[in-house]
Scaffold this motif. Structure first.
Motif, PDB file in Angstrom:
ATOM      1  N   GLU A  18       0.827  -1.198   0.000  1.00 43.60           N
ATOM      2  CA  GLU A  18       0.000   0.000   0.000  1.00 43.60           C
ATOM      3  C   GLU A  18       0.870   1.260   0.000  1.00 43.60           C
ATOM      4  O   GLU A  18       0.568   2.250  -0.681  1.00 43.60           O
ATOM      5  N   LEU A  19       1.954   1.207   0.776  1.00 40.76           N
ATOM      6  CA  LEU A  19       2.867   2.353   0.840  1.00 40.76           C
ATOM      7  C   LEU A  19       3.451   2.643  -0.538  1.00 40.76           C
ATOM      8  O   LEU A  19       3.481   3.795  -0.989  1.00 40.76           O
ATOM      9  N   CYS A  20       3.912   1.612  -1.220  1.00 44.19           N
ATOM     10  CA  CYS A  20       4.495   1.790  -2.553  1.00 44.19           C
ATOM     11  C   CYS A  20       3.465   2.315  -3.546  1.00 44.19           C
ATOM     12  O   CYS A  20       3.803   3.083  -4.460  1.00 44.19           O
ATOM     13  N   GLU A  21       2.205   1.908  -3.357  1.00 46.77           N
ATOM     14  CA  GLU A  21       1.148   2.356  -4.262  1.00 46.77           C
ATOM     15  C   GLU A  21       0.787   3.820  -4.033  1.00 46.77           C
ATOM     16  O   GLU A  21       0.439   4.536  -4.976  1.00 46.77           O
ATOM     17  N   LYS A  22       0.910   4.275  -2.793  1.00 45.61           N
ATOM     18  CA  LYS A  22       0.453   5.617  -2.453  1.00 45.61           C
ATOM     19  C   LYS A  22       1.577   6.664  -2.429  1.00 45.61           C
ATOM     20  O   LYS A  22       1.314   7.860  -2.528  1.00 45.61           O
ATOM     21  N   ILE A  23       2.814   6.231  -2.284  1.00 45.05           N
ATOM     22  CA  ILE A  23       3.923   7.171  -2.125  1.00 45.05           C
ATOM     23  C   ILE A  23       4.110   8.011  -3.391  1.00 45.05           C
ATOM     24  O   ILE A  23       3.856   7.544  -4.506  1.00 45.05           O
ATOM     25  N   GLU A  24       4.524   9.255  -3.212  1.00 49.16           N
ATOM     26  CA  GLU A  24       4.697  10.154  -4.353  1.00 49.16           C
ATOM     27  C   GLU A  24       5.943   9.830  -5.173  1.00 49.16           C
ATOM     28  O   GLU A  24       5.993  10.084  -6.372  1.00 49.16           O
ATOM     29  N   ASP A  25       6.963   9.274  -4.531  1.00 49.00           N
ATOM     30  CA  ASP A  25       8.166   8.900  -5.278  1.00 49.00           C
ATOM     31  C   ASP A  25       7.851   7.745  -6.229  1.00 49.00           C
ATOM     32  O   ASP A  25       7.052   6.853  -5.917  1.00 49.00           O
ATOM     33  N   ALA A  26       8.494   7.793  -7.387  1.00 48.63           N
ATOM     34  CA  ALA A  26       8.306   6.739  -8.387  1.00 48.63           C
ATOM     35  C   ALA A  26       9.200   5.564  -8.039  1.00 48.63           C
ATOM     36  O   ALA A  26      10.412   5.710  -7.890  1.00 48.63           O
ATOM     37  N   ILE A  27       8.600   4.378  -7.893  1.00 48.25           N
ATOM     38  CA  ILE A  27       9.336   3.173  -7.503  1.00 48.25           C
ATOM     39  C   ILE A  27       9.175   2.114  -8.587  1.00 48.25           C
ATOM     40  O   ILE A  27       8.081   1.946  -9.146  1.00 48.25           O
ATOM     41  N   PHE A  28      10.259   1.417  -8.884  1.00 42.60           N
ATOM     42  CA  PHE A  28      10.195   0.346  -9.882  1.00 42.60           C
ATOM     43  C   PHE A  28      11.114  -0.786  -9.455  1.00 42.60           C
ATOM     44  O   PHE A  28      12.095  -0.584  -8.734  1.00 42.60           O
ATOM     45  N   ILE A  29      10.770  -1.991  -9.880  1.00 42.66           N
ATOM     46  CA  ILE A  29      11.544  -3.184  -9.551  1.00 42.66           C
ATOM     47  C   ILE A  29      12.034  -3.812 -10.845  1.00 42.66           C
ATOM     48  O   ILE A  29      11.253  -3.995 -11.797  1.00 42.66           O
ATOM     49  N   LEU A  30      13.319  -4.135 -10.878  1.00 40.57           N
ATOM     50  CA  LEU A  30      13.942  -4.736 -12.054  1.00 40.57           C
ATOM     51  C   LEU A  30      14.509  -6.098 -11.680  1.00 40.57           C
ATOM     52  O   LEU A  30      14.872  -6.349 -10.525  1.00 40.57           O
ATOM     53  N   ASP A  31      14.617  -6.964 -12.681  1.00 39.11           N
ATOM     54  CA  ASP A  31      15.236  -8.260 -12.418  1.00 39.11           C
ATOM     55  C   ASP A  31      16.752  -8.156 -12.504  1.00 39.11           C
ATOM     56  O   ASP A  31      17.310  -7.050 -12.622  1.00 39.11           O
ATOM     57  N   GLU A  32      17.433  -9.291 -12.464  1.00 43.16           N
ATOM     58  CA  GLU A  32      18.894  -9.303 -12.480  1.00 43.16           C
ATOM     59  C   GLU A  32      19.463  -8.669 -13.741  1.00 43.16           C
ATOM     60  O   GLU A  32      20.545  -8.084 -13.735  1.00 43.16           O
ATOM     61  N   ASN A  33      18.718  -8.750 -14.851  1.00 48.01           N
ATOM     62  CA  ASN A  33      19.155  -8.200 -16.130  1.00 48.01           C
ATOM     63  C   ASN A  33      18.598  -6.807 -16.406  1.00 48.01           C
ATOM     64  O   ASN A  33      18.614  -6.346 -17.541  1.00 48.01           O
ATOM     65  N   LEU A  34      18.110  -6.162 -15.347  1.00 46.08           N
ATOM     66  CA  LEU A  34      17.567  -4.803 -15.428  1.00 46.08           C
ATOM     67  C   LEU A  34      16.371  -4.716 -16.371  1.00 46.08           C
ATOM     68  O   LEU A  34      16.229  -3.773 -17.143  1.00 46.08           O
ATOM     69  N   ARG A  35      15.493  -5.711 -16.258  1.00 45.70           N
ATOM     70  CA  ARG A  35      14.221  -5.674 -16.981  1.00 45.70           C
ATOM     71  C   ARG A  35      13.094  -5.456 -15.977  1.00 45.70           C
ATOM     72  O   ARG A  35      13.134  -5.960 -14.857  1.00 45.70           O
ATOM     73  N   TYR A  36      12.091  -4.701 -16.393  1.00 45.86           N
ATOM     74  CA  TYR A  36      11.013  -4.311 -15.486  1.00 45.86           C
ATOM     75  C   TYR A  36      10.202  -5.516 -15.010  1.00 45.86           C
ATOM     76  O   TYR A  36       9.786  -6.364 -15.807  1.00 45.86           O
ATOM     77  N   LEU A  37       9.986  -5.551 -13.691  1.00 47.26           N
ATOM     78  CA  LEU A  37       9.097  -6.531 -13.084  1.00 47.26           C
ATOM     79  C   LEU A  37       7.831  -5.875 -12.550  1.00 47.26           C
ATOM     80  O   LEU A  37       6.752  -6.466 -12.583  1.00 47.26           O
ATOM     81  N   SER A  38       7.992  -4.640 -12.043  1.00 51.02           N
ATOM     82  CA  SER A  38       6.839  -3.935 -11.467  1.00 51.02           C
ATOM     83  C   SER A  38       7.175  -2.457 -11.333  1.00 51.02           C
ATOM     84  O   SER A  38       8.343  -2.088 -11.164  1.00 51.02           O
ATOM     85  N   VAL A  39       6.125  -1.611 -11.412  1.00 51.26           N
ATOM     86  CA  VAL A  39       6.281  -0.181 -11.157  1.00 51.26           C
ATOM     87  C   VAL A  39       5.061   0.293 -10.381  1.00 51.26           C
ATOM     88  O   VAL A  39       3.982  -0.301 -10.475  1.00 51.26           O
ATOM     89  N   ASN A  40       5.225   1.366  -9.606  1.00 51.59           N
ATOM     90  CA  ASN A  40       4.079   1.905  -8.874  1.00 51.59           C
ATOM     91  C   ASN A  40       3.371   2.983  -9.698  1.00 51.59           C
ATOM     92  O   ASN A  40       3.892   3.446 -10.729  1.00 51.59           O
ATOM     93  N   PRO A  41       2.171   3.405  -9.291  1.00 54.86           N
ATOM     94  CA  PRO A  41       1.422   4.408 -10.062  1.00 54.86           C
ATOM     95  C   PRO A  41       2.174   5.713 -10.286  1.00 54.86           C
ATOM     96  O   PRO A  41       2.028   6.353 -11.337  1.00 54.86           O
ATOM     97  N   SER A  42       2.981   6.138  -9.312  1.00 56.61           N
ATOM     98  CA  SER A  42       3.735   7.382  -9.472  1.00 56.61           C
ATOM     99  C   SER A  42       4.734   7.282 -10.613  1.00 56.61           C
ATOM    100  O   SER A  42       4.970   8.245 -11.344  1.00 56.61           O
ATOM    101  N   TYR A  43       5.311   6.091 -10.779  1.00 57.57           N
ATOM    102  CA  TYR A  43       6.251   5.890 -11.884  1.00 57.57           C
ATOM    103  C   TYR A  43       5.511   5.934 -13.221  1.00 57.57           C
ATOM    104  O   TYR A  43       5.981   6.544 -14.186  1.00 57.57           O
TER     105      TYR A  43
END
Length: 283
Positions: A18-43
């Motif tokens: 919930e925090l990641c979904e609501k926070i104003e900072d843009a957050i993203f998760i990448l795998d070992e090869n720097l490919r997108y796995l997930s991003v939050n709405p701010s991103y």
């Protein structure tokens, strides 16, 4: 035992989600090869792409060969630092999907879960802060009426030039004669118009070897020249004096005859003949 220690792991996970979904900072998760796995709405909002579009794509969205040279350098630097230190941060300007340039601060951290490497990225939009900093810098370094560099900037420019130039440096001070009388005659708005018009006319001359045109406020201006022969500046000043023979007219003046001529006083200093330092040449 704290209250937080009593919260079940599933609840903690939901709270963090919930925090990641609501926070104003843009957050993203990448795998070992720097490919997108997930991003939050701010991103999604910041860069203009939905999570569904990003998942599986490489950082930078496109394959490395399609990135600009500067972007490729940054990408290599990110990989190098994450491999060596597990952490990377950078201030840079990026263009989003809509072509808007955004000043950002971005951090990457490598973490391991079940021996699998992931990268958590956090991107903060610094555009408003950078804009404020630029505005403050502009206020400190440029005259607000004319947009010309002020005395502080000119002194810095002269000092740098005296250190680096192999040519003659000439500093010219200009003052509009009877400026106080003109201000009384024209009023504040009319006087401002007169100053802005003077700057416009000088800039239109496109004087040879002119390195800086500065405004110290009121009727006080300076011209910085760099040329092989300092005597060449005299020809430029002749051109300036011819400009002053043309009348300045303003619809804002309340006097009967709205035509006013610029009469300027000129002082010229030569380096190193007159002084070896910027302040001495200027004063």
């Amino acid at each position: 035992m704290s209250d937080f220690d009593t919260i079940p792991a599933s609840i903690k996970q939901r709270l963090m989600t919930e925090l990641c979904e609501k926070i104003e900072d843009a957050i993203f998760i990448l795998d070992e090869n720097l490919r997108y796995l997930s991003v939050n709405p701010s991103y999604e909002l910041l860069i203009g792409y939905k999570e569904e579009f990003l998942i599986g794509r490489p950082l930078g969205i496109y394959a490395a060969e399609f990135l600009s040279e500067a972007e490729q350098v940054i990408l290599k630097d990110i990989k190098k630092n994450l491999n060596e230190h597990g952490f990377y941060e950078l201030d840079f300007s990026m263009a989003n999907r809509y072509g808007q340039n955004i000043d950002c601060h971005i951090t990457y951290r490598r973490i391991y879960i079940d021996q699998m490497a992931y990268h958590i990225g956090m991107l903060r939009d610094m555009s408003a802060v950078i804009k404020d900093q630029k505005q403050v810098a502009h206020l400190l370094n440029y005259d607000q009426l004319t947009g010309l560099p002020n005395r502080k900037v000119l002194l810095s420019q002269v000092s740098d030039m005296l250190l680096d130039s192999y040519q003659e440096v000439v500093l010219v001070r200009l003052n509009i004669d009877r400026y106080r009388n003109l201000t009384s005659l024209l009023g504040a708005d009319g006087a401002n118009e007169l100053i802005k018009n003077f700057v416009k006319e000088v800039e239109k001359l496109k004087l040879d070897n002119l390195r800086s045109f500065s405004h110290f406020g009121g009727d006080d201006f300076a011209l910085l020249f760099e040329c092989k022969d300092g005597n060449m500046v005299r020809h430029q000043l002749d051109t300036l004096m011819q400009m002053c023979e043309r009348p300045f007219s303003t619809a804002k003046t309340h006097v009967t005859n709205p035509s006013i001529y610029y009469h300027v006083s000129v002082g010229v200093s030569y380096f190193p003949k007159d002084d070896n330092e910027a302040t001495g040449l200027l004063d």
